[in-house]
Scaffold this motif. Sequence first.
Motif, short mmCIF file in Angstrom:
data_model
loop_
_atom_site.label_atom_id
_atom_site.label_comp_id
_atom_site.label_asym_id
_atom_site.label_seq_id
_atom_site.Cartn_x
_atom_site.Cartn_y
_atom_site.Cartn_z
N ARG A 345 0.89 -11.60 -3.57
CA ARG A 345 0.63 -13.13 -3.28
C ARG A 345 -0.55 -13.42 -2.34
O ARG A 345 -0.76 -14.66 -1.90
CB ARG A 345 1.88 -14.07 -2.92
N GLY A 346 -1.28 -12.52 -2.09
CA GLY A 346 -2.46 -12.33 -1.00
C GLY A 346 -2.09 -12.69 0.57
O GLY A 346 -2.52 -13.21 1.08
N ILE A 347 -0.69 -12.52 0.91
CA ILE A 347 -0.12 -12.48 2.05
C ILE A 347 -0.05 -11.34 2.85
O ILE A 347 0.71 -10.38 2.18
CB ILE A 347 0.97 -13.67 2.08
N ASN A 348 -0.62 -11.12 4.07
CA ASN A 348 -0.40 -9.75 4.74
C ASN A 348 0.66 -9.89 5.83
O ASN A 348 0.48 -10.76 6.64
CB ASN A 348 -1.68 -9.47 5.41
N VAL A 349 1.53 -9.05 5.65
CA VAL A 349 2.44 -8.81 6.93
C VAL A 349 2.66 -7.15 7.08
O VAL A 349 2.11 -6.55 6.25
CB VAL A 349 3.93 -9.52 6.64
N SER A 350 3.51 -6.83 7.85
CA SER A 350 3.80 -5.30 8.09
C SER A 350 5.10 -5.13 8.37
O SER A 350 6.10 -5.97 8.41
CB SER A 350 2.74 -4.74 9.43
N VAL A 351 5.35 -3.78 8.34
CA VAL A 351 6.59 -3.39 8.47
C VAL A 351 6.61 -2.48 9.62
O VAL A 351 5.87 -1.80 10.16
CB VAL A 351 7.22 -2.44 7.10
#
Length: 391
Positions: A345-351
């Motif tokens: 969805r074009g959303i960047n997060v990280s783990v």
Amino acid sequence: MTFDVERARAETPGTRHVTHFNNAGAALPPQPVIDAVTAHLDLEARIGGYEAEAKARDGIERVYDSVAALLGCGREEVALVENATVGWDMAFYSLRFDPGDRILTAMAEYSSNFIPYLQVARKTGAVIEVIPNDAHGQLDVAALAASVDDRARGPAKLISITHIPTNGGLVNPAAAVGRIARASGIPYLLDACQTAGQMPIDVDEIGCDMLSATGRKFLRGPRGTGFLYVRKGLLERLEPPMIDNHAATWVAPDRYELRPDARRFENWESNVAARMGLGAAVDYALDWGLDAIWERIGSLADLLRDRLSALPGHEVRDLGETRCGIVTFTAPRPAAEIKRGLATRGINVSVTAAPSTRLDMEARGLDEMVRASVHYYNTEEEIDRLVAALR
Ligand SMILES: *Cc1c(COP(=O)(O)O)cnc(C)c1O
């Protein structure tokens, strides 16, 4: 205080392509940073690398002034290095430890710092002592003071902590730690990797003797840049673990002389274009003002935490009395799946996973969390989009 978010976004090309909540990984660079890097690469291509460096000499030197202004230190106390880890390692491995010497650290310590503690402890017989957290989940200052005073346990030779951990909103009480370090005369190394560019830093106010940070995170600089601060007076007594013909001069067949300034922690070859970009990033942050940046980031992070708390099955995990722009949470699905789903969805997060901050994660029974780190150019609408996508 109002923040000109529209201007911040207009000057950040990446905001037209992604919704970026991975600012603790690498933030989107602003146009002046991109321009500084590409201008120098162009110059190198046109006239040659060494010749370009000679021509850019004044600009390169100004990067030291910029970093010094960011930290409130002298330019001769700044080393520019490849990343925060190299800076931190150069400081840490300069210190000498004897059997029984204590290294005092904290629960939120970063893997790349703790692994060297383990190595040095194994090689020298030094002892790692982890100061527990207080009721807020931050380093317990009273416990640190008690540990420093407990000479029967062996001499405390170093206080080394992370200011803002990689895995959450915690801001450790760095200045309170500095007061203890000063009163006891113990060297104090601060990992400020997630601090630089996010909140104001003043090394005298904090009272640290050494501080490391990176360019690409909240400072919005290029990848492969970092810096180390070492207090004058201490730096003259430190022999870096690795030295070359930049850190020292070969003055006689059997003798070398170390540089008198913090550049003894650098080495000869560097990515000059990236360094110019780092300088532009620091100037850009100073232009906005670190107080204004910190306030804007704090209000966005609070909003995100509120919204996540209202989301069924999601739990915000951030610790500490003061919380920063790094927001971590657990959810009913694996973190990697959430990251992938958001990316479509074009959303960047990280783990963030246990091996990065093992002491803290194990103490809380956590294997992994989703990390959504906000910057001042993020918007309330983007937070809405993230929360809607999670829902
Ligand atoms: C990212 C990070 C580092 C390492 O920085 P590099 O520039 O990748 O070497 C160190 N400490 C903390 C807390 C970090 O988040």
